[in-house]
Design an enzyme around this catalytic site. Structure first.
Site, PDB file in Angstrom:
ATOM      1  CG  ASP A  12     -21.512  27.741  18.570  1.00 37.19           C
ATOM      2  OD1 ASP A  12     -20.504  27.515  19.257  1.00 37.19           O
ATOM      3  OD2 ASP A  12     -22.658  27.361  18.854  1.00 37.19           O
ATOM      4  CE  LYS A  55      -2.443  31.684  32.478  1.00 38.13           C
ATOM      5  NZ  LYS A  55      -3.039  32.234  33.712  1.00 38.13           N
ATOM      6  CG  HIS A  80      -0.168  39.222  31.179  1.00 35.11           C
ATOM      7  ND1 HIS A  80      -0.620  38.069  31.774  1.00 35.11           N
ATOM      8  CD2 HIS A  80      -0.206  40.169  32.140  1.00 35.11           C
ATOM      9  CE1 HIS A  80      -0.912  38.332  33.037  1.00 35.11           C
ATOM     10  NE2 HIS A  80      -0.682  39.593  33.293  1.00 35.11           N
ATOM     11  CE  LYS A 115       2.598  41.854  34.722  1.00 34.65           C
ATOM     12  NZ  LYS A 115       1.521  42.690  35.217  1.00 34.65           N
ATOM     13  CG  HIS A 172       2.206  34.817  34.735  1.00 35.92           C
ATOM     14  ND1 HIS A 172       2.126  34.934  33.368  1.00 35.92           N
ATOM     15  CD2 HIS A 172       0.920  34.874  35.185  1.00 35.92           C
ATOM     16  CE1 HIS A 172       0.849  35.055  33.007  1.00 35.92           C
ATOM     17  NE2 HIS A 172       0.096  35.014  34.098  1.00 35.92           N
ATOM     18  CE  LYS A 207      -5.743  34.244  41.570  1.00 39.21           C
ATOM     19  NZ  LYS A 207      -5.403  35.205  40.512  1.00 39.21           N
TER      20      LYS A 207
HETATM   21  C1  BG6 Z   1      -3.407  35.754  34.893  1.00 38.32           C
HETATM   22  C2  BG6 Z   1      -4.040  34.796  35.862  1.00 38.32           C
HETATM   23  O1  BG6 Z   1      -2.606  35.071  33.974  1.00 38.32           O
HETATM   24  O2  BG6 Z   1      -2.605  36.695  35.596  1.00 38.32           O
HETATM   25  C3  BG6 Z   1      -4.866  35.548  36.894  1.00 38.32           C
HETATM   26  O3  BG6 Z   1      -4.895  33.887  35.159  1.00 38.32           O
HETATM   27  C4  BG6 Z   1      -4.025  36.624  37.547  1.00 38.32           C
HETATM   28  O4  BG6 Z   1      -5.356  34.643  37.882  1.00 38.32           O
HETATM   29  C5  BG6 Z   1      -3.321  37.489  36.515  1.00 38.32           C
HETATM   30  O5  BG6 Z   1      -4.884  37.416  38.344  1.00 38.32           O
HETATM   31  C6  BG6 Z   1      -2.343  38.453  37.166  1.00 38.32           C
HETATM   32  O6  BG6 Z   1      -1.854  39.378  36.217  1.00 38.32           O
HETATM   33  P1  BG6 Z   1      -1.293  40.774  36.673  1.00 38.32           P
HETATM   34  O7  BG6 Z   1      -0.790  41.407  35.413  1.00 38.32           O
HETATM   35  O8  BG6 Z   1      -2.419  41.525  37.307  1.00 38.32           O
HETATM   36  O9  BG6 Z   1      -0.192  40.480  37.659  1.00 38.32           O
END
Ligand code: BG6
Length: 487
Positions: A87, A149, A179, A183, A241, A341
């Site tokens: 913790d 992140k 991430h 891809k 991203h 979203k």
């Molecule tokens: C994350 C965000 O970094 O990326 C999320 O915090 C988002 O809100 C996600 O849904 C999207 O990732 P991907 O790979 O599904 O496009």
């Protein structure tokens, strides 16, 4: 086996990210023979689980997410898993000293292995965690740290985190995850641009009219309001991203395929972004928030463990921005960024729209477009004009020349996290963000945040399941342009 023996310590190891992304990715690596036989995965959490409890949890929650063709491989994978309870308090004092003791015992005698500390926990724990492993004497020369992140909330907080982690680990040991860089299409962008001769000569303001970068999601934010109220689309998606996609699209050719050469070029793009400050935010940015429609709840009605506040009402679940890269190659070419979203389709893509032909001899016709699709189905499409077959007048029709990775290559397309974990274990930081990159991105984002915060206006509402507020369409429409799907 493919890599060194490693001890991978995942802090926040029983959390959502770990169970949905990291553990499945590690299993795939194991199955494909990329983990050395002795490599271990040590999850740390407050959970008070034993190794057996944790293996049972993974067996119950991850088994159905991955293909298991050989049960022995699954058992071998489960055997790599360990759990240590700890913790780490917010103030750098861990409530449970024994956690570090247990980790120390588990790691003792394995100082020659690669040691990776993966922080899949909120950023306020990064500093305390790093101090914790340092005080316990667990940082070896072969250690690395991976940061998930969000890396801060603005430039000062990002700098503070970077300072705290940097006090314990050298920059070459720090792997900051985005991430999207894992891809396949994103990595393919560099190959497309720099391993083919025909594109680079026209990749500039002489031939390109504008670029659109979209990351549209159908999901809302159920259960995430505690995080999302204070993040919003700009921090959650654009700062990391979308700006990463922009840098890879706009960067100059590096001299080598090498970690520093590539990241040097990316930083230069971020530094060339024209700042958007004060009232310019009204002209160049759009904020939206989804409201109830089509049986889907609005942002404010999503189930959440926290009550709605002023921050909930002000947060953007959609944003569109007209960015500009002020350099010789790109002057005058808008880069439109958009993410939201509860949009109608899950679709992420980079669209490069070329200019009209200089002189048209046929009626009709539309400019060429190059579409790099990240998801759903990864691929590249070049929209060219063709003559519709027929003996009458020449009729033009845009047709796609398309490359689908799934159809062209038989190999499985790996998940982003598989690529990134493989690189972390191999010690290759090319696809991770360097400190100056993250900070340059915040430097551009901060004035936009400030302009929005001082604005009396709330985000424009858009019905759930639609392509965003009217303002997003006007952003392009006023210069005679339209978002890719609006044709
Ligand atoms: C994350 C965000 O970094 O990326 C999320 O915090 C988002 O809100 C996600 O849904 C999207 O990732 P991907 O790979 O599904 O496009």
């Amino acid at each position: 086996s493919g890599s060194h023996t490693a001890d991978l310590v995942v802090f926040g190891g029983t959390g959502d990210l770990s169970m949905r992304k990291l553990i499945p990715a590690l299993y795939h690596s194991d199955r494909d023979g990329r983990l050395s036989p002795e490599t271990r995965v040590i999850a740390m959490s407050r959970g008070g689980l034993t190794d057996a409890d944790f293996r049972g949890k993974v067996d119950a929650e991850v088994r159905d997410q991955v293909p298991i063709d050989d049960p022995a491989v699954w058992q071998r994978f489960l055997g790599r898993l360990h759990h240590v309870s700890v913790d780490v308090g917010d103030h750098g004092k861990d409530a449970d000293r024994s956690g570090w003791g247990a980790l120390t015992r588990l790691l003792a005698g394995h100082e020659q292995r690669d040691r990776v500390f993966y922080l899949a926990s909120p950023p306020r724990t990064f500093g305390p965690f790093c101090r914790g492993v340092d005080e316990a004497g667990l940082v070896t020369p072969r250690s690395r740290v991976v940061l998930e992140k969000p890396l801060g909330n603005d430039l000062p907080s990002a700098q503070r985190i970077n300072d705290e982690v940097g006090a314990i680990f050298g920059e070459h040991q720090i792997f900051r995850i985005d991430h999207y860089l894992g891809k396949e299409t994103v990595q393919n962008l560099l190959v497309l641009r720099f391993a083919n001769a025909f594109l680079e000569p026209i990749w500039n303001s002489l031939w390109i009219d504008h670029v659109q970068i979209t990351a549209a999601e159908t999901v809302g934010t159920p259960g995430r309001r505690g995080y999302y109220d204070h993040a919003g689309a700009l921090r959650d998606m654009v700062q990391n991203h979308l700006l990463q996609l922009l840098t890879l699209t706009a960067m100059e050719p590096p001299a080598r395929n090498d970690r520093e050469a590539i990241r040097d070029e990316k930083v230069k793009v971020l530094q060339a972004l024209r700042p958007i400050t004060g009232t310019e935010a009204d002209r160049f940015t759009v904020r939206g928030q989804y409201v109830e429609a089509g049986g889907m709840p609005g942002y404010l009605d999503e189930p959440a463990s926290t009550p709605t506040t002023e921050a909930s009402r002000r947060v953007e679940t959609f944003t569109a921005i007209r960015a500009e890269v002020k350099n010789w190659r790109w002057a005058g070419v808008p880069f439109y960024l958009r993410t939201g979203k509860r949009m109608p389709h899950r679709r992420s893509e980079i669209v490069v729209q070329f200019k009209d032909v200089p002189h048209s001899i046929f009626p009709g016709g539309a400019p060429n477009r190059l579409v790099l699709r990240l998801q759903p189905e990864e691929g590249i499409e070049l929209h060219i004009m063709a003559k519709e077959p027929g003996a009458g007048e020449v009729t033009l029709k845009p047709v796609p020349m398309s490359l689908s990775f799934g159809k062209t290559f038989t190999a499985r397309v790996p998940e982003a996290y598989e690529r990134l974990l493989t690189d972390v274990l191999a010690g290759n930081p090319t696809l991770f963000m360097r400190r100056d990159e993250v900070e340059a991105a915040w430097r551009w984002i901060d004035p936009i945040l400030a302009a929005w915060e001082s604005s009396a206006e709330l985000p424009e509402p858009y019905p759930a399941g639609t392509t965003g507020p009217a303002g997003a369409h006007e952003l392009l429409g006023r210069s005679g342009r339209a978002w890719h799907e609006e044709e």
